[in-house]
Design a protein around this motif. Structure first.
Motif, PDB file in Angstrom:
ATOM      1  N   GLU A 194       0.821  -1.195   0.000  1.00 25.52           N
ATOM      2  CA  GLU A 194       0.000   0.000   0.000  1.00 25.52           C
ATOM      3  C   GLU A 194       0.866   1.261   0.000  1.00 25.52           C
ATOM      4  N   THR A 195       0.243   2.396  -0.311  1.00 26.48           N
ATOM      5  CA  THR A 195       0.967   3.660  -0.348  1.00 26.48           C
ATOM      6  C   THR A 195       1.419   4.079   1.045  1.00 26.48           C
ATOM      7  N   ALA A 196       2.432   4.924   1.069  1.00 29.15           N
ATOM      8  CA  ALA A 196       2.976   5.483   2.318  1.00 29.15           C
ATOM      9  C   ALA A 196       3.433   4.414   3.296  1.00 29.15           C
ATOM     10  N   THR A 197       4.036   3.355   2.757  1.00 27.67           N
ATOM     11  CA  THR A 197       4.550   2.277   3.587  1.00 27.67           C
ATOM     12  C   THR A 197       6.074   2.365   3.651  1.00 27.67           C
ATOM     13  N   LEU A 198       6.612   2.264   4.840  1.00 31.91           N
ATOM     14  CA  LEU A 198       8.056   2.307   5.029  1.00 31.91           C
ATOM     15  C   LEU A 198       8.644   0.905   5.003  1.00 31.91           C
ATOM     16  N   ARG A 199       9.668   0.705   4.183  1.00 29.11           N
ATOM     17  CA  ARG A 199      10.390  -0.555   4.169  1.00 29.11           C
ATOM     18  C   ARG A 199      11.873  -0.285   3.939  1.00 29.11           C
ATOM     19  N   LYS A 200      12.715  -1.126   4.487  1.00 26.96           N
ATOM     20  CA  LYS A 200      14.147  -0.992   4.243  1.00 26.96           C
ATOM     21  C   LYS A 200      14.480  -1.428   2.825  1.00 26.96           C
ATOM     22  N   LEU A 201      15.446  -0.741   2.241  1.00 28.01           N
ATOM     23  CA  LEU A 201      15.981  -1.120   0.937  1.00 28.01           C
ATOM     24  C   LEU A 201      17.281  -1.863   1.185  1.00 28.01           C
ATOM     25  N   PHE A 202      17.259  -3.169   0.981  1.00 28.54           N
ATOM     26  CA  PHE A 202      18.425  -3.987   1.289  1.00 28.54           C
ATOM     27  C   PHE A 202      19.384  -4.056   0.114  1.00 28.54           C
ATOM     28  N   PRO A 203      20.699  -3.981   0.367  1.00 30.51           N
ATOM     29  CA  PRO A 203      21.684  -4.115  -0.699  1.00 30.51           C
ATOM     30  C   PRO A 203      21.978  -5.570  -1.024  1.00 30.51           C
ATOM     31  N   VAL A 204      22.593  -5.787  -2.183  1.00 31.15           N
ATOM     32  CA  VAL A 204      23.047  -7.117  -2.556  1.00 31.15           C
ATOM     33  C   VAL A 204      23.967  -7.656  -1.473  1.00 31.15           C
ATOM     34  N   GLY A 205      23.809  -8.935  -1.131  1.00 27.73           N
ATOM     35  CA  GLY A 205      24.668  -9.552  -0.139  1.00 27.73           C
ATOM     36  C   GLY A 205      24.207  -9.344   1.279  1.00 27.73           C
ATOM     37  N   HIS A 206      22.989  -8.790   1.450  1.00 25.04           N
ATOM     38  CA  HIS A 206      22.498  -8.543   2.807  1.00 25.04           C
ATOM     39  C   HIS A 206      22.320  -9.850   3.575  1.00 25.04           C
ATOM     40  N   GLY A 207      22.020 -10.928   2.841  1.00 23.30           N
ATOM     41  CA  GLY A 207      21.883 -12.216   3.519  1.00 23.30           C
ATOM     42  C   GLY A 207      20.725 -13.024   2.979  1.00 23.30           C
ATOM     43  N   GLU A 208      20.791 -14.315   3.178  1.00 23.35           N
ATOM     44  CA  GLU A 208      19.751 -15.201   2.668  1.00 23.35           C
ATOM     45  C   GLU A 208      18.414 -15.006   3.365  1.00 23.35           C
ATOM     46  N   SER A 209      18.425 -14.354   4.526  1.00 30.37           N
ATOM     47  CA  SER A 209      17.194 -14.217   5.287  1.00 30.37           C
ATOM     48  C   SER A 209      16.293 -13.098   4.784  1.00 30.37           C
ATOM     49  N   VAL A 210      16.759 -12.313   3.800  1.00 33.40           N
ATOM     50  CA  VAL A 210      15.956 -11.194   3.315  1.00 33.40           C
ATOM     51  C   VAL A 210      14.694 -11.703   2.633  1.00 33.40           C
ATOM     52  N   ASP A 211      13.549 -11.182   3.043  1.00 36.00           N
ATOM     53  CA  ASP A 211      12.278 -11.473   2.399  1.00 36.00           C
ATOM     54  C   ASP A 211      11.983 -10.309   1.467  1.00 36.00           C
ATOM     55  N   ILE A 212      12.041 -10.539   0.156  1.00 38.24           N
ATOM     56  CA  ILE A 212      11.885  -9.422  -0.769  1.00 38.24           C
ATOM     57  C   ILE A 212      10.532  -8.763  -0.630  1.00 38.24           C
ATOM     58  N   ASN A 213       9.544  -9.479  -0.127  1.00 38.03           N
ATOM     59  CA  ASN A 213       8.224  -8.894   0.018  1.00 38.03           C
ATOM     60  C   ASN A 213       8.128  -7.984   1.230  1.00 38.03           C
TER      61      ASN A 213
END
Length: 218
Positions: free
Chosen positions: A179-198
């Motif tokens: 949804e609009t106006a939602t805050l999420r971190k922008l992860f860099p390449v290599g951040h780790g296997e645990s990153v959930d892209i969603n």
């Protein structure tokens, strides 16, 4: 205008600002952002499209509220506008129903360089947004750990997120639409296997916590 694609700069920089509900959502996002920032210096970079600019200004006012946050520093003193965060240009579909997004995305999945119907290619959006990140790396004073807030638009941020995660650009729609106006971190390449892209994508506001020097990939 709700339900209509607005991606033409000469129009969207002057019209189609936030609705009343949109302003409320931006206020809520500003509150959440300040809780996250925890007094650290902030850089707010925004698309110059009116709806993004108004969102960024609402957040900037909260950041600059000396009564609430007396020690928070804003890079440049407020909102810095950057055309590299503009909405993806949707060519012949500009001014038409948002239902036409699906037509573009079908072609995106086949070719990240396609410009069918005059649409800006996925790779073009990825190149300009990652170029912005590289510029910020050079511009932000290195003596501070900056909280960088990027205020932009749906496809622009989704494509940037995919690029930052090292995904195949054709697969940018695999990041869930939020949804609009939602805050999420922008992860860099290599951040780790645990990153959930969603959980790493923001529809409207996106920020990256930390140094911009680690692992960005275009």
């Amino acid at each position: 205008v709700e339900g209509v694609i607005s991606s033409r700069p000469e129009v969207a920089t002057q019209m189609h600002g936030l609705s009343v509900d949109g302003k409320v959502q931006a206020q809520d996002a500003a509150t959440k952002f300040m809780e996250f920032a925890s007094g650290r210096p902030v850089a707010i970079i925004s698309s110059d499209f009116l709806r993004a600019k108004e969102t960024a200004e609402i957040v900037s006012l909260r950041v600059g509220d000396q009564a609430r946050h007396p020690n928070v520093r804003r890079h440049g003193g407020g909102v810095l506008l950057d055309t590299r965060l503009r909405e993806r240009f949707f060519g012949d579909y500009d001014g038409m129903s948002v239902d036409n997004y699906d037509k573009v995305w079908v072609n995106d999945a086949k070719d990240a360089d396609h410009t069918i119907a005059g649409v800006e290619s996925v790779n073009s959006v990825a190149a300009r947004t990652t170029d912005l990140l590289q510029s910020l790396e050079k511009e932000l004073p290195p003596e501070h750990l900056w909280i960088v807030l990027l205020v932009a638009h749906g496809d622009t941020l989704q494509i940037l997120q995919a690029a930052a995660l090292g995904m195949d650009p054709r697969e940018h729609r695999e990041v869930d639409h939020l949804e609009t106006a939602t805050l999420r971190k922008l992860f860099p390449v290599g951040h780790g296997e645990s990153v959930d892209i969603n959980e790493a994508y923001a529809e409207y506001i996106q920020y990256y916590d930390g140094q911009l020097t680690k692992g960005w990939k275009s």
